[in-house]
Design a protein around this motif. Structure first.
Motif, short mmCIF file in Angstrom:
data_model
loop_
_atom_site.label_atom_id
_atom_site.label_comp_id
_atom_site.label_asym_id
_atom_site.label_seq_id
_atom_site.Cartn_x
_atom_site.Cartn_y
_atom_site.Cartn_z
N LEU A 4 0.83 -1.21 0.00
CA LEU A 4 0.00 0.00 0.00
C LEU A 4 0.86 1.25 0.00
O LEU A 4 0.46 2.29 -0.52
CB LEU A 4 -0.92 0.00 1.22
N PHE A 5 2.02 1.13 0.63
CA PHE A 5 2.97 2.25 0.64
C PHE A 5 4.38 1.68 0.51
O PHE A 5 4.71 0.71 1.20
CB PHE A 5 2.86 3.06 1.93
N PRO A 6 5.18 2.24 -0.38
CA PRO A 6 4.84 3.27 -1.36
C PRO A 6 3.92 2.74 -2.45
O PRO A 6 3.88 1.53 -2.71
CB PRO A 6 6.21 3.65 -1.93
N GLN A 7 3.19 3.63 -3.07
CA GLN A 7 2.23 3.25 -4.09
C GLN A 7 2.94 2.55 -5.26
O GLN A 7 3.97 3.02 -5.73
CB GLN A 7 1.46 4.47 -4.59
N GLY A 8 2.38 1.43 -5.69
CA GLY A 8 2.97 0.69 -6.79
C GLY A 8 4.06 -0.27 -6.37
O GLY A 8 4.66 -0.92 -7.22
N GLY A 9 4.33 -0.36 -5.07
CA GLY A 9 5.39 -1.23 -4.59
C GLY A 9 4.87 -2.58 -4.14
O GLY A 9 3.68 -2.89 -4.26
N PHE A 10 5.76 -3.39 -3.59
CA PHE A 10 5.38 -4.70 -3.10
C PHE A 10 6.38 -5.15 -2.05
O PHE A 10 7.44 -4.54 -1.87
CB PHE A 10 5.28 -5.72 -4.24
N VAL A 11 6.04 -6.24 -1.36
CA VAL A 11 6.91 -6.80 -0.33
C VAL A 11 7.20 -8.25 -0.69
O VAL A 11 6.31 -8.98 -1.14
CB VAL A 11 6.24 -6.74 1.07
N SER A 12 8.43 -8.68 -0.49
CA SER A 12 8.83 -10.05 -0.76
C SER A 12 9.45 -10.66 0.50
O SER A 12 10.02 -9.96 1.33
CB SER A 12 9.85 -10.10 -1.91
N VAL A 13 9.32 -11.98 0.63
CA VAL A 13 9.95 -12.70 1.74
C VAL A 13 10.67 -13.92 1.18
O VAL A 13 10.32 -14.44 0.12
CB VAL A 13 8.93 -13.14 2.81
N ALA A 27 10.06 -0.39 -4.01
CA ALA A 27 9.31 0.77 -4.51
C ALA A 27 9.69 1.01 -5.98
O ALA A 27 10.85 0.78 -6.37
CB ALA A 27 9.64 2.02 -3.69
N PRO A 28 8.75 1.46 -6.81
CA PRO A 28 9.08 1.75 -8.22
C PRO A 28 10.12 2.85 -8.30
O PRO A 28 10.09 3.81 -7.53
CB PRO A 28 7.74 2.21 -8.82
N ASP A 29 11.05 2.69 -9.23
CA ASP A 29 12.04 3.74 -9.40
C ASP A 29 11.51 4.83 -10.32
O ASP A 29 10.42 4.71 -10.89
CB ASP A 29 13.37 3.17 -9.91
N GLY A 30 12.26 5.86 -10.46
CA GLY A 30 11.79 7.01 -11.23
C GLY A 30 11.74 6.79 -12.72
O GLY A 30 11.18 7.61 -13.45
N PHE A 31 12.33 5.68 -13.20
CA PHE A 31 12.37 5.46 -14.65
C PHE A 31 11.18 4.63 -15.14
O PHE A 31 11.10 4.29 -16.31
CB PHE A 31 13.67 4.76 -15.02
N ASN A 32 10.27 4.26 -14.21
CA ASN A 32 9.03 3.59 -14.57
C ASN A 32 9.23 2.17 -15.08
O ASN A 32 8.35 1.60 -15.70
CB ASN A 32 8.26 4.42 -15.63
N ARG A 33 10.41 1.62 -14.86
CA ARG A 33 10.63 0.23 -15.30
C ARG A 33 11.03 -0.67 -14.15
O ARG A 33 10.50 -1.75 -13.99
CB ARG A 33 11.71 0.19 -16.38
N GLY A 34 11.98 -0.22 -13.37
CA GLY A 34 12.51 -1.06 -12.31
C GLY A 34 11.94 -0.75 -10.95
O GLY A 34 10.99 0.03 -10.78
N PHE A 35 12.53 -1.38 -9.94
CA PHE A 35 12.16 -1.18 -8.54
C PHE A 35 13.41 -1.03 -7.71
O PHE A 35 14.47 -1.57 -8.04
CB PHE A 35 11.34 -2.36 -8.02
N THR A 36 13.27 -0.29 -6.62
CA THR A 36 14.38 -0.07 -5.71
C THR A 36 14.03 -0.67 -4.35
O THR A 36 12.90 -0.50 -3.87
CB THR A 36 14.65 1.44 -5.54
N GLU A 37 14.98 -1.35 -3.75
CA GLU A 37 14.77 -1.91 -2.42
C GLU A 37 14.84 -0.80 -1.39
O GLU A 37 15.89 -0.19 -1.19
CB GLU A 37 15.81 -2.99 -2.13
#
Length: 944
Positions: free
Chosen positions: A179-188, A198-208
């Motif tokens: 739910l936060f940050p928007q567009g993100g997810f959690v992994s275990v 969280a989505p990075d600023g380039f709209n393709r990848g994600f940042t931990e």
């Protein structure tokens, strides 16, 4: 297994078998041979058998194609662990060494049931299953017509790789949309961590964003708890092999608090409204949590619970288990059991308030109605299906499994198959924008998208293709059907273009069998892997053995001698090999001299491998690869012996009303009028328990003497006995100053053990007598309380006589009058409530009033001691009984019980709301008469 007419498998016409040339061509394209049966897929990594003999060394033999799991009754050896180890060292055997084998079919699901393997033209089997770009796709997964309509202009024609995320050190076991940050997810992961992306600023990848730690062993599941006033960004809940649930804020790497209560691995989590959390465990229970407390435990499954979900309708919960069933729970009680799956249920997903999906080890997906009907069965996967997730705003869904694939299902059909370079695709989730996140046994998270804007670069796609092409495909998984390398064509077969996107072909090149997939957009065949005798997965990242409902790294076969039985030895790399060997020999009553031999066999075939530094008490829940063999026992319940039906007499115990002051709001005998300016809540929390006092001793004794005249000689009371009971009744009804004697109590006990068709006047005397401190102490003391409770509960039989049911309930209510009785009633709460709630099915309003009063008395006691699980149980009873009870006096007492339970307890308020109790009682706020129902309901609603 019969498939409903609505099942997604398209019917096939029987046709004549094709010739040898056609057969080879179809095999080359990855289709099963027309007359082939399913390959028996058994054999995890490390499978094999150890032959034990006191006079010969151990030998490892390859396992047979199929073999049942032998389950021997546990028997104890005479020697202790250390003694056995010393003896074993004296006769050290030489075990033949062999590298662990891994046959990833792990017993696999059965072939698609009730589906004849008749010859079908290859063009019908080459189902579209790849990306428009051709860099992903897979083998045929289902037969379908018509074809999927063309993609929209702003879509990419299918899912393509968006990005690959490296961070976890081992298998990614769980994913959830954040739910936060928007567009993100959690992994275990098995690396004991949870990571927030969280989505990075380039709209393709994600940042931990950060890595969360708190578990002492593998982390297996994760979910998001919705925002609250205290935590506006929500919370993250993770469950692990250490039996615990860790709760994190999105801003912290350390747990906010830890939930303890499960006795084995926590493998599934789901959150609901008002902060409720549902957990499923290998201990065969599910627990409902509110904040940091366990509110109730759901018991009913006979094996590990692998999947849980809270439905949108308040109070409804689902659990899926290794016992092959799914259970629907409402207010803590099992309302329905869904059967149909032929193996362990691994995942659940909610479609709507009335429909849900399930996936299982039988390689099928089922769509269900809450009412119990299976609406549709979907086939496509060729091995275990581990997870299922619904695409937002529609009924399309995605699945992942042990066949190396992610599959996208649209309009009830498998629209696309995406192969991954990892054997086990453990988990998936769908983001708000429709992108799919998957986690696999190689520790890498991959995101796929339909958006052209978010599609990965050409270099990233090529790297993914290269990784996929280097993967090894095991034919024993059944993905490719029967393969005869001698019948396969050479590389020239790839010069002929494919006919459909995602079509697969097998060729033989330099002695190797290679798999290729056709890409329409690139007009070329793309290599997706080498077909070899073992999968490309490594021991650290894969190999799952489901044995007796749990997962292990290995399940070895131990043969004592050539003619003797085989034994199964489950082992995980976190276990102590010596202790495992010791427990194995003890369980199967084998010679203690084998200890060293068995331990050495384990170490040789696992190469002494250990995974992190963990306590031996934990077993690895994420690895292993054998056939899952569920227990043969099934849960069953039987009703008590049916009470004989008797006719009505002049004395009708249910006709007596309760003696209370006219202004008491708990009476049902008159109209209770509130003062016009009433503002104070006079209804709850109630401080004192309620008793049934009204009686007519003359009528009771008259009926007792009448029935005694017709009793058998064995049960007939003497005239002296009748006089004794008359004195007891007089003493307990306060018409005399005498104290009940031991002789009087013994005579009463004889009377209440009369046959059930004549016992009710004696029960009425018991109901009145138990209010007296002396009688209460006698029957409720630790010496006699077991027989007393058993006696009363046997009358709470739904098929029994109503007079007995009513008087037994009233006697239980009157037990609360003294300290000894309250103690007994609280100690036996679970058994009493479980049996008493069956009386809800009665049509007698007096029985309903007595049941409501029993609940009210429990609420009074629980309010004093603040027993959380007890309150949850009572809330469950209130919600269940309110659904069927119509009498307003019973409703009123349930409302008072509810108000008493939730008064001064925010957790109880939240739990009541999550169970949907508030919606149940709203209709009583408009009741005109009696006014006490309306007023009490409004006070309760104010608290909620």
């Amino acid at each position: 297994m019969a498939v409903p007419p609505a099942a997604t498998r398209t019917g096939r016409q029987h046709r004549r078998s094709p010739g040898a040339t056609e057969t080879r061509r179809r095999q080359a394209e990855g289709h099963p041979a027309p007359t082939a049966t399913a390959i028996a897929r058994e054999g995890p990594q490390g499978r094999g058998s150890l032959s034990l003999s006191p006079d010969s060394p151990a030998a490892i033999n390859p396992p047979p194609t199929t073999e049942p799991v032998s389950q021997q009754p546990p028997r104890r050896a005479a020697l202790g662990y250390r003694e056995m180890r010393r003896l074993g060292s004296a006769r050290r055997g030489t075990a033949a060494r062999s590298a662990p084998r891994r046959l990833p079919g792990r017993g696999g699901p059965p072939p698609r049931p009730a589906r004849p393997l008749t010859p079908v033209p290859a063009r019908r089997l080459a189902v579209s299953g790849g990306s428009g770009g051709g860099h992903i796709g897979g083998f045929s997964c289902c037969v379908r017509t018509p074809r999927r309509p063309p993609a929209m202009a702003d879509e990419g024609g299918g899912y393509r790789l968006r990005c690959s995320l490296v961070g976890h050190g081992q298998d990614v076991r769980g994913l959830t949309r954040g739910l936060f940050p928007q567009g993100g997810f959690v992994s275990v992961s098995r690396d004991r961590t949870a990571r927030l992306w969280a989505p990075d600023g380039f709209n393709r990848g994600f940042t931990e964003m950060h890595c969360m730690s708190g578990h002492s062993n593998f982390v297996s599941c994760v979910c998001i708890i919705p925002p609250s006033d205290l935590y506006p960004r929500g919370l993250i809940a993770t469950g692990g092999n250490d039996h615990n649930i860790c709760i994190f804020t999105v801003d912290s790497t350390a747990p906010l608090y830890i939930l303890k209560g499960h006795k084995n691995t926590v493998c599934s989590l789901s959150s609901g409204k008002f902060g409720t959390l549902l957990s499923g465990s290998w201990d065969a229970t599910a627990k409902v949590w509110l904040n940091d407390r366990c509110m109730m435990t759901l018991k009913g499954h006979t094996a590990a619970i692998w999947a849980v979900k809270i439905l949108p309708e308040q109070g409804l919960m689902l659990t899926g288990s290794a016992d092959k069933t799914i259970k629907l729970w409402k207010a803590g009680r099992c309302e329905r059991t869904f059967t149909g799956h032929e193996d362990c249920v691994r995942g659940l997903a909610i479609l709507s308030e009335v429909e849900f999906l399930s996936c299982a080890n039988d390689a099928s997906v089922r769509r269900w109605q809450i009412a119990g009907e299976c609406l549709q069965v979907y086939y496509g996967h060729t091995n275990y299906i581990y997870s299922i997730s619904v695409i937002p705003q529609c009924k399309d869904f995605v699945t992942t499994g042990e066949d190396r694939s992610l599959r996208i299902w649209k309009q009830g059909e498998c629209a696309q198959t995406i192969r991954l370079p990892a054997q086990s695709v453990w988990c998936c989730c769908v983001l708000d924008n429709g992108d799919i996140v998957v986690g696999a046994s190689d520790g890498i998270i991959r995101v796929f998208t339909e958006s052209l804007e978010r599609t990965a670069s050409a270099e990233e796609i090529q790297a993914f293709e290269n990784e996929l092409s280097q993967a090894s495909i095991d034919p024993k998984t059944g993905d490719l059907g029967d393969i005869d390398a001698n019948d396969l064509p050479g590389r020239e077969h790839l010069e002929e273009p494919g006919t459909r996107d995602g079509q697969t072909r097998l060729i033989k090149d330099n002695g190797k069998v290679e798999a290729y997939q056709w890409s329409v957009s690139e007009r070329r065949w793309i290599k997706i892997g080498d077909v070899v005798g073992s999968s490309g997965a490594t021991q650290q990242t894969s190999g799952k053995v489901l044995f007796e409902g749990k997962e292990y790294d290995y399940v070895f076969t131990i043969d004592v001698n050539e003619s003797g039985p085989s034994y199964k030895l489950p082992y995980s790399i976190t276990d102590d090999p010596w202790l495992t060997a010791y427990n194995f020999l003890q369980k199967n009553d084998l010679n203690p001299m084998f200890l060293d031999q068995v331990a050495k066999f384990i170490m040789d075939n696992t190469k002494g491998q250990t995974l992190l530094s963990t306590s031996a008490q934990f077993s690895d829940p994420y690895t292993g690869a054998g056939r899952y063999v569920p227990g043969s026992s099934t849960g069953s319940s039987t009703l008590p012996v049916e009470d004989p039906f008797t006719g009505a007499g002049r004395y009708v115990p249910s006709s007596a009303s309760n003696a209370v002051a006219p202004a008491d709001p708990y009476t049902g005998t008159g109209v209770y009028q509130l003062a016009a300016a009433q503002a104070e809540n006079i209804y709850f929390p109630k401080k004192d328990t309620f008793t049934f006092d009204k009686a007519n001793p003359t009528q009771i004794l008259g009926k007792l003497k009448e029935l005694n005249g017709n009793a058998s000689e064995e049960h007939k009371l003497t005239e002296d006995d009748l006089i004794i009971l008359e004195k007891l009744l007089s003493a307990t009804c306060n018409t005399s100053a005498e104290t009940p004697t031991a002789q009087q109590i013994q005579t009463l006990w004889r009377a209440v053990n009369w046959p059930e068709d004549i016992v009710f006047p004696a029960l009425d005397i018991l109901r009145l007598s138990v209010r007296h401190p002396t009688v209460n102490e006698n029957f409720c003391s630790e010496k006699d309380h077991v027989q007393f409770i058993i006696l009363l509960l046997k009358f709470l039989n739904p098929k029994g006589k109503e007079a007995n049911q009513l008087l037994a309930l009233r006697a239980l209510c009157n037990c609360f009058v003294s300290q000894a009785g309250q103690k007994l009633m609280m100690e036996q709460r679970d058994e009493i409530i479980t049996q008493a709630i069956e009386m809800k099915s009665s049509n007698n309003k007096n029985i309903h009033i007595a049941l409501a009063t029993l609940t009210l008395n429990y609420a009074v006691c629980l309010h004093k001691v603040n027993n959380v699980e007890g309150k949850a149980q009572c809330l469950s009873v209130i919600g269940t009984v309110m659904e069927v009870v119509k009498d307003l006096e019973a409703i009123f007492r349930l409302l008072v019980a509810l108000g008493t339970l939730i008064s001064d307890d925010k957790n109880a308020v939240q739990l009541a709301k999550s169970l949907g109790v508030d919606s149940q009682i709203k209709k009583y706020a408009s009741v005109s008469e009696p006014a006490k129902v309306k007023e009490c309901c409004k006070f309760v609603l104010n608290l909620l």
